[in-house]
Design a protein around this motif. Structure first.
Motif, PDB file in Angstrom:
ATOM      1  N   ASP A   1       0.799  -1.229   0.000  1.00 58.79           N
ATOM      2  CA  ASP A   1       0.000   0.000   0.000  1.00 58.79           C
ATOM      3  C   ASP A   1       0.829   1.276   0.000  1.00 58.79           C
ATOM      4  OD1 ASP A   1      -1.864  -1.960   0.243  1.00 58.79           O
ATOM      5  OD2 ASP A   1      -2.751  -1.247   2.104  1.00 58.79           O
ATOM      6  N   GLU A   2       1.949   1.279   0.692  1.00 61.10           N
ATOM      7  CA  GLU A   2       2.765   2.497   0.772  1.00 61.10           C
ATOM      8  C   GLU A   2       3.676   2.677  -0.445  1.00 61.10           C
ATOM      9  OE1 GLU A   2       6.383   1.909   3.568  1.00 61.10           O
ATOM     10  OE2 GLU A   2       4.810   0.621   4.387  1.00 61.10           O
ATOM     11  N   HIS A   3       3.657   1.705  -1.358  1.00 54.61           N
ATOM     12  CA  HIS A   3       4.560   1.748  -2.521  1.00 54.61           C
ATOM     13  C   HIS A   3       3.822   1.877  -3.857  1.00 54.61           C
ATOM     14  CE1 HIS A   3       7.882   0.619   0.080  1.00 54.61           C
ATOM     15  NE2 HIS A   3       7.231  -0.454   0.479  1.00 54.61           N
ATOM     16  N   ILE A   4       2.509   2.054  -3.855  1.00 55.02           N
ATOM     17  CA  ILE A   4       1.772   2.014  -5.125  1.00 55.02           C
ATOM     18  C   ILE A   4       1.067   3.331  -5.415  1.00 55.02           C
ATOM     19  CG2 ILE A   4       1.467  -0.487  -5.075  1.00 55.02           C
ATOM     20  CD1 ILE A   4      -1.429   0.003  -4.125  1.00 55.02           C
ATOM     21  N   LYS A   5       1.007   3.649  -6.726  1.00 55.77           N
ATOM     22  CA  LYS A   5       0.286   4.826  -7.194  1.00 55.77           C
ATOM     23  C   LYS A   5      -0.441   4.487  -8.492  1.00 55.77           C
ATOM     24  CE  LYS A   5       3.181   8.456  -5.168  1.00 55.77           C
ATOM     25  NZ  LYS A   5       4.002   9.672  -5.443  1.00 55.77           N
ATOM     26  N   GLN A   6      -1.543   5.173  -8.713  1.00 55.48           N
ATOM     27  CA  GLN A   6      -2.258   5.026  -9.966  1.00 55.48           C
ATOM     28  C   GLN A   6      -1.522   5.791 -11.072  1.00 55.48           C
ATOM     29  OE1 GLN A   6      -6.644   5.582  -9.516  1.00 55.48           O
ATOM     30  NE2 GLN A   6      -6.153   5.918  -7.353  1.00 55.48           N
ATOM     31  N   ALA A   7      -1.994   5.630 -12.280  1.00 60.21           N
ATOM     32  CA  ALA A   7      -1.341   6.282 -13.419  1.00 60.21           C
ATOM     33  C   ALA A   7      -1.339   7.793 -13.292  1.00 60.21           C
ATOM     34  CB  ALA A   7      -2.031   5.854 -14.715  1.00 60.21           C
ATOM     35  N   ASP A   8      -2.366   8.346 -12.611  1.00 58.88           N
ATOM     36  CA  ASP A   8      -2.446   9.800 -12.451  1.00 58.88           C
ATOM     37  C   ASP A   8      -1.660  10.315 -11.253  1.00 58.88           C
ATOM     38  OD1 ASP A   8      -3.971   8.951 -10.340  1.00 58.88           O
ATOM     39  OD2 ASP A   8      -5.836   9.874 -11.011  1.00 58.88           O
ATOM     40  N   GLY A   9      -0.941   9.433 -10.563  1.00 58.72           N
ATOM     41  CA  GLY A   9      -0.128   9.848  -9.434  1.00 58.72           C
ATOM     42  C   GLY A   9      -0.808   9.729  -8.093  1.00 58.72           C
ATOM     43  N   GLU A  10      -2.120   9.468  -8.085  1.00 62.00           N
ATOM     44  CA  GLU A  10      -2.827   9.284  -6.827  1.00 62.00           C
ATOM     45  C   GLU A  10      -2.433   7.949  -6.195  1.00 62.00           C
ATOM     46  OE1 GLU A  10      -5.094  11.238  -5.091  1.00 62.00           O
ATOM     47  OE2 GLU A  10      -4.460  12.836  -6.454  1.00 62.00           O
ATOM     48  N   ALA A  11      -2.417   7.921  -4.874  1.00 66.65           N
ATOM     49  CA  ALA A  11      -2.064   6.686  -4.181  1.00 66.65           C
ATOM     50  C   ALA A  11      -3.073   5.585  -4.511  1.00 66.65           C
ATOM     51  CB  ALA A  11      -2.028   6.927  -2.677  1.00 66.65           C
ATOM     52  N   GLY A  12      -2.575   4.356  -4.592  1.00 64.56           N
ATOM     53  CA  GLY A  12      -3.476   3.237  -4.789  1.00 64.56           C
ATOM     54  C   GLY A  12      -3.374   2.602  -6.158  1.00 64.56           C
ATOM     55  N   ALA A  13      -4.472   1.947  -6.551  1.00 64.43           N
ATOM     56  CA  ALA A  13      -4.518   1.197  -7.803  1.00 64.43           C
ATOM     57  C   ALA A  13      -5.896   1.355  -8.429  1.00 64.43           C
ATOM     58  CB  ALA A  13      -4.225  -0.277  -7.542  1.00 64.43           C
ATOM     59  N   LEU A  14      -6.026   0.891  -9.677  1.00 65.36           N
ATOM     60  CA  LEU A  14      -7.297   0.902 -10.389  1.00 65.36           C
ATOM     61  C   LEU A  14      -7.739  -0.536 -10.619  1.00 65.36           C
ATOM     62  CD1 LEU A  14      -9.469   2.599 -11.940  1.00 65.36           C
ATOM     63  CD2 LEU A  14      -8.099   2.175 -14.000  1.00 65.36           C
TER      64      LEU A  14
ATOM     65  N   LYS B   1       1.228   1.436 -10.315  1.00 64.39           N
ATOM     66  CA  LYS B   1       2.661   1.700 -10.456  1.00 64.39           C
ATOM     67  C   LYS B   1       3.324   1.397  -9.114  1.00 64.39           C
ATOM     68  CE  LYS B   1       2.669   3.869 -14.595  1.00 64.39           C
ATOM     69  NZ  LYS B   1       3.523   3.507 -15.757  1.00 64.39           N
ATOM     70  N   PHE B   2       4.278   0.493  -9.131  1.00 66.23           N
ATOM     71  CA  PHE B   2       4.988   0.085  -7.922  1.00 66.23           C
ATOM     72  C   PHE B   2       6.370   0.719  -7.896  1.00 66.23           C
ATOM     73  CE2 PHE B   2       8.221  -3.167  -6.559  1.00 66.23           C
ATOM     74  CZ  PHE B   2       8.112  -2.923  -5.197  1.00 66.23           C
ATOM     75  N   THR B   3       6.693   1.409  -6.791  1.00 66.97           N
ATOM     76  CA  THR B   3       7.986   2.064  -6.644  1.00 66.97           C
ATOM     77  C   THR B   3       8.680   1.539  -5.397  1.00 66.97           C
ATOM     78  OG1 THR B   3       7.087   4.071  -7.660  1.00 66.97           O
ATOM     79  CG2 THR B   3       9.190   4.267  -6.503  1.00 66.97           C
ATOM     80  N   PRO B   4       9.689   0.680  -5.544  1.00 68.27           N
ATOM     81  CA  PRO B   4      10.408   0.168  -4.362  1.00 68.27           C
ATOM     82  C   PRO B   4      11.204   1.279  -3.682  1.00 68.27           C
ATOM     83  CG  PRO B   4      11.475  -0.558  -6.381  1.00 68.27           C
ATOM     84  CD  PRO B   4      10.213   0.138  -6.801  1.00 68.27           C
TER      85      PRO B   4
END
Length: 850
Positions: A394-407, A466-469
């Protein structure tokens, strides 16, 4: 809408038979059926017991998570339990909820019970008394409590069908008793029947338990609902007095009731009895002023946060402080925080008790905040992993628009692009989905929160993010699904769960096993496309007790070499003034849906503890679990805390105790055995029964501390045990004459002999050496919690009633208090008796009822 003061009999007279039948089952998961033609609205329910989830598992409104019930029970704090009940009522109001599905008071029979953390204690008096305070707080603000699970629902193995085979005496004295106490002291407005059978008959159709005992003998006049999908008959359940089948749509009522009436098995009067109780609860809902069909809102105020923090600290038990390491001294310059439970906030056990927290403070965050105030440097190392499933992303993911989370996107038909093949064609465009929604988490139980007007239960699902380690190197990924699908990283298949996936324990036993893989060479700060594609058709084809779209649980963390990690943690401990080891279990190990297999700490936890204890003489061990664990290193650990699951403020509450902001005052509501085989339910628990489909309660009335004392077997830590930064002295026991009806007042003095303000839990036990029936060595019959300033002395008073001197006589089917001399003992724990006295009952008497 009906007027608030509607007449129940008049409304019943206006209802047709089909309308009455409709009322006997819920509407969906969390509501009762409305009858708009007559003005009957729909009441809303919510899980409990340690928070108010609202009406959605998936993408629900965040909630306040209070400490697990074993923690609250270990506070021995009646006032705190009532405060928490009131706070839960406030959150129910914010979420338009009329009925909270809690508290849980099933007896703690074995440490392995999957839902053990949900109940307060192994002792019926402590269990029922804390439950009553919780209920009184909740219902004082107009929200109905639903005490559960009535009765003997003490394991998850075969929970829908297992028969709990119990003697009548043990059933009365141990398993029914907490319900009886709560009914007497608080009058809950609703009961929930349990899934299981008792002595061969499902409780939801057990007329003797629901009607003869609960209604007629005890005088309960509220509503009895089923546990979710816990009704297995039509006529029998209604005749037994089960008013409401939950959830909807009905499985055992509806047209089946009409058929039973046509055959003369049911009469309109049977329906009227159930409808009257449903309308009685509706009348209380009207009186509460909580709107019907209201929007759900969260409740996050400074006052609630303060209560959450205080509750987390009070739910902590100090077990050892042999060298006075705690509270941490102001001169401490460096602190090593080590362990798998430090960085993540383990707020609750798993299953229906778990919810999406409004926020959560991890132990590491709480310790860092307090360390700043004393100028200490904090360093962290995991030391050893203990996860069953990898931590969420949860703390490492963002949607394509930059918002936290997933679609998450849904299709009702196979979309283009070779959707779940192991070699998908990502160049092929997907046709538009029928519905989509963002989500904040990589844990999605898709049983609700989906637009069912657009999405079919048999559907295709895509989860993208989008996952960012945050750490460069190799990462482990773990995935389990309710459904069939695959996980891709930057378009490359990394986990295949599309080809006959093996079933596991996730999603209440509906999911696959968790499959793990390692991805090498990820770079910190670089974004990677994560995509999960699922086909729910396979899930829908299996036998499921409820409708659901499927589920996703994706976790990941940097790859850890266990030997290297322990070595690094040991070096960090050596270089620090103090080492804080935060270890234990979590909601993946303790959860509804399955029982624990053993009492062991997971992974290499025990090795980590032993090596850190050797490395730093100022090591504090904090164990976090809902129920007991084995501690093979306990003799080497001079400083030990039991923290339980602390809710939103678990980290702050823990830090408050470690740094001395709060003087610990909790005492264990459970006996901690040295090993699993010492537990009295061994070997008759779970799948170990001699007869398939049955579990024999062979220990009888000797549950918990009663058994250890009967066998003269020393536990790891006894029931009622806990120490403080203060010291206390007991004196001047005074006992009033024991009345002919069994009333007694116990008075004694407690002095704080230290220079630190503190609170002491004093426990009153009764022993019956002259009984005609076998009795435990002693039994808890009352307690009080006393706050004392340094050097202060107070007189404590505990009132006992006839129950304190009685046992259940199976021959006469009644309670009996026999004439003779009883011992009345006051202790700091079950194993530490400070004062002893005797009282005499002049004449034997017996009774039935409350």
């Amino acid at each position: 809408m009906l007027p608030a003061d509607f007449d129940i009999d008049e409304v019943i007279s206006q209802l047709s038979v089909s309308q009455k039948v409709k009322l006997l089952c819920g509407k969906g998961w969390w509501h009762t059926e409305p009858i708009p033609e007559v003005g009957i609205p729909s009441m809303r329910m919510s899980d409990g017991p340690n928070g108010v989830r609202g009406t959605q598992f998936f993408n629900g409104v965040p909630s306040s998570a209070f400490p697990s019930s074993t923690g609250l029970g270990s506070s021995f704090d009646v006032e705190l339990a009532e405060e928490i009940g009131k706070a839960l009522a406030d959150e129910c109001r914010a979420k338009g909820c009329h009925v909270l599905l809690g508290p849980t008071v099933n007896t703690q029979r074995s440490p392995l019970g999957g839902r053990g953390f949900e109940s307060f204690s192994e002792d019926p008096v402590l269990n029922g008394t804390i439950a009553a305070a919780y209920i009184n707080g909740l219902q004082s603000k107009g929200v109905s409590a639903t005490i559960k699970h009535f009765v003997a629902n003490d394991q998850e193995f075969e929970r829908f069908s297992i028969s709990s085979d119990i003697s009548e005496r043990a059933l009365r004295e141990i398993y029914l008793k907490p319900f009886q106490i709560a009914l007497k002291k608080a009058d809950p407005w609703a009961f929930m029947s349990s899934y299981n059978r008792v002595n061969g008959l499902h409780v939801s159709e057990n007329k003797r338990l629901l009607d003869d005992v609960l209604r007629k003998e005890w005088g309960f006049n509220g509503l009895i609902m089923s546990d979710w999908i816990g009704v297995y008959s039509t006529t029998a359940s209604i005749k037994a007095g089960l008013d409401l089948e939950m959830p909807g749509p009905t499985a055992m009522r509806g047209r089946a009731v009409e058929r039973a009436m046509a055959g003369g098995k049911l009469d309109v009067s049977d329906l009227d009895f159930c409808v009257r109780n449903i309308l009685g609860l509706l009348k209380r809902a009207y009186a509460s002023g909580i709107p019907f069909d209201a929007p759900e809102e969260g409740l996050d105020t400074p006052e609630v946060r303060a209560l959450l923090r205080r509750a987390a600290a009070d739910a902590t038990v100090l077990l050892k402080n042999d060298k006075g390491v705690l509270p941490l001294k102001k001169g401490t310059k460096s602190i090593a925080v080590i362990g798998p439970n430090a960085r993540y906030a383990m707020t609750s056990g798993g299953g229906s008790a778990r919810l999406l927290s409004t926020y959560a403070i991890s132990p590491l965050e709480g310790i860092e905040e307090e360390a700043k105030k004393v100028g200490a440097e904090v360093k962290y190392h995991i030391g050893a992993t203990s996860h069953k499933y990898l931590p969420l992303l949860d703390e490492h993911i963002k949607q394509a628009d930059g918002e936290a989370g997933a679609l998450i996107e849904f299709w009702n038909e196979e979309p283009a692009g070779d959707f779940i093949s192991t070699q998908p064609d990502f160049s092929a465009g997907l046709k538009p989905c029928v519905w989509s929604t963002p989500t904040k988490s990589t844990n999605c139980f898709l049983m609700d929160g989906i637009d069912t007007s657009k999405v079919n239960y048999k559907c295709h699902i895509r989860f993208t993010t989008k996952f960012t380690p945050d750490v460069s190197g190799d990462w482990d990924f773990g995935l389990n699904l309710a459904g069939r699908g695959n996980l891709y990283l930057d378009g490359q298949l990394i986990i295949d769960l599309s080809t006959n996936p093996e079933l596991g324990e996730a999603f209440f036993g509906l999911g696959t096993v968790d499959v793990k893989t390692t991805v090498k060479g990820l770079k910190a700060g670089q974004s990677y496309d994560l995509e999960i594609r699922i086909n729910s058709a396979d899930f829908q084809a299996r036998s499921s007790p409820f409708e659901c779209f499927g589920g996703i649980r994706l976790g990941a963390m940097p790859t850890t070499n266990q030997d290297t990690a322990i070595a690094e943690a040991v070096e960090m401990a050596k270089a620090s003034d103090v080492a804080l080891l935060i270890i234990g279990l979590n909601h993946d190990w303790e959860s509804e849906g399955f029982d624990r297999q053993n009492m062991e700490l997971p992974g290499l936890t025990n090795r980590l503890v032993s090596e850190v204890l050797q490395a730093n003489p100022n090591t504090v061990v904090v164990n976090q679990s809902g129920t007991p664990v084995e501690m093979p290193w306990v003799d080497e650990a001079h400083t030990l805390l039991q923290a339980f699951y602390g809710g939103n403020e678990v980290g702050s509450g823990m830090a408050d105790v470690l740094f001395g902001n709060v003087n610990p005052s909790g005492k264990l509501a459970l006996t901690f055995p040295k090993r699993l085989e010492d537990n009295p339910s061994w070997p008759f628990f779970g799948s170990q029964g001699e007869t398939p489909g049955h579990v024999l309660y062979n220990e009888g009335i000797y549950v918990g501390y009663r058994s250890y004392e009967k066998r003269n077997l020393a536990p790891l830590f006894p029931f009622g045990f806990g120490i403080s930064y203060s010291s206390f002295e007991y004196s001047d026991l005074s006992l009033s004459p024991l009345s002919d009806t069994g009333d007694l007042t116990v008075s004694f003095k407690i002095k704080n002999t230290s220079n630190i303000a503190g609170r002491e839990v004093a426990q009153v036990y009764v022993t019956d050496p002259q009984s005609s029936a076998p009795r435990p060595a002693k039994e808890l019959k009352g307690f009080t919690k006393v706050a004392l300033a340094p050097g202060e002395t107070k007189t404590a008073t505990v009132k006992l009633e006839r129950d304190a001197f009685s046992f259940y006589d199976e021959r006469k089917m009644s309670w009996i208090a026999e004439k003779g001399v009883f011992g009345v003992w006051v202790g700091a724990s079950s194993a530490d008796i400070k004062l002893k006295g005797d009282v005499e009952l002049a004449k034997t008497f017996s009774w039935t009822g409350l």
